[in-house]
Design an enzyme around this catalytic site. Sequence first.
Site, mmCIF file in Angstrom:
data_model
loop_
_atom_site.group_PDB
_atom_site.id
_atom_site.type_symbol
_atom_site.label_atom_id
_atom_site.label_comp_id
_atom_site.label_asym_id
_atom_site.label_seq_id
_atom_site.Cartn_x
_atom_site.Cartn_y
_atom_site.Cartn_z
ATOM 1 N N SER A 78 31.384 -16.972 -3.516
ATOM 2 C CA SER A 78 30.505 -15.967 -4.111
ATOM 3 C C SER A 78 29.147 -15.978 -3.409
ATOM 4 C CB SER A 78 30.392 -16.206 -5.615
ATOM 5 O OG SER A 78 29.831 -15.085 -6.266
ATOM 6 N N HIS A 132 34.594 -11.125 -4.473
ATOM 7 C CA HIS A 132 35.170 -10.567 -5.708
ATOM 8 C C HIS A 132 35.601 -9.106 -5.522
ATOM 9 C CE1 HIS A 132 33.435 -14.192 -7.293
ATOM 10 N NE2 HIS A 132 32.204 -13.748 -7.162
#
Length: 240
Positions: A129, A164
């Site tokens: 991330s 994501h």
Amino acid sequence: MAVVPVRRLALLGGGFSTDDDGLLDDWVLGHARAPRPKVCFVPTASGDAPAYLERFLAAFRSRDCEPGVLPLFRRELDDDALRTLLLSQDVVYVGGGNTANLLAVWRVHGVDRLLREAYDRGTLLCGISAGANCWAEGSHTDSFGPLTFLPDGLGLLSGSVCPHYDTEPGRRSSYRAAVATGALAPGWALEDGVGALFTDGLLTEAVSRTPRAHLYRVEPDGERGAKERALPCRLLAEGR
């Protein structure tokens, strides 16, 4: 003649913080330069969240490595000790959270410069991330609330990164729009479950812990906006 170290970094769409199988973390350790690597977790993006630190240590103490943690919000090391710590690591593993805050804190403490030096010396840099976003020139982020582009990063990897890509609503369309308009350079979009290894700036391996997860190359496509190209990923296997 001096041997020039290979410079490597890995973008992760999973790991100890999201997955129970440990496949991506084992894959990372398999690319470390030492058989029993020193692995430093840097949880800056989460504000050094205690539970995140403990989860890392619990996951890596059971592996054949030497895990450690670098907290910066309650920093205890002086500049020399900080440099010694980071340059002695075989793997630096950066956690998720707020990309913009991570970069700001790193720059205040000089960690950005030290990580670049470690990278040039052969330390494997990786993260999930925000810990994937930080290595590129720019990234797609929710650091400011709504999804947007952040044309700022360490620049160790050319172009941009979007994490994501398949699991957060709006990620795909927002990132494609940013690339189409030039707000972000062409780059790499990771679905959760993917790992991408770059060697001297070039993609050299892509893996997935599930058959459904993919890595994409996203580029502008004239009047049609942006195009994405799914890249082959080797499926990681349990018990390998």
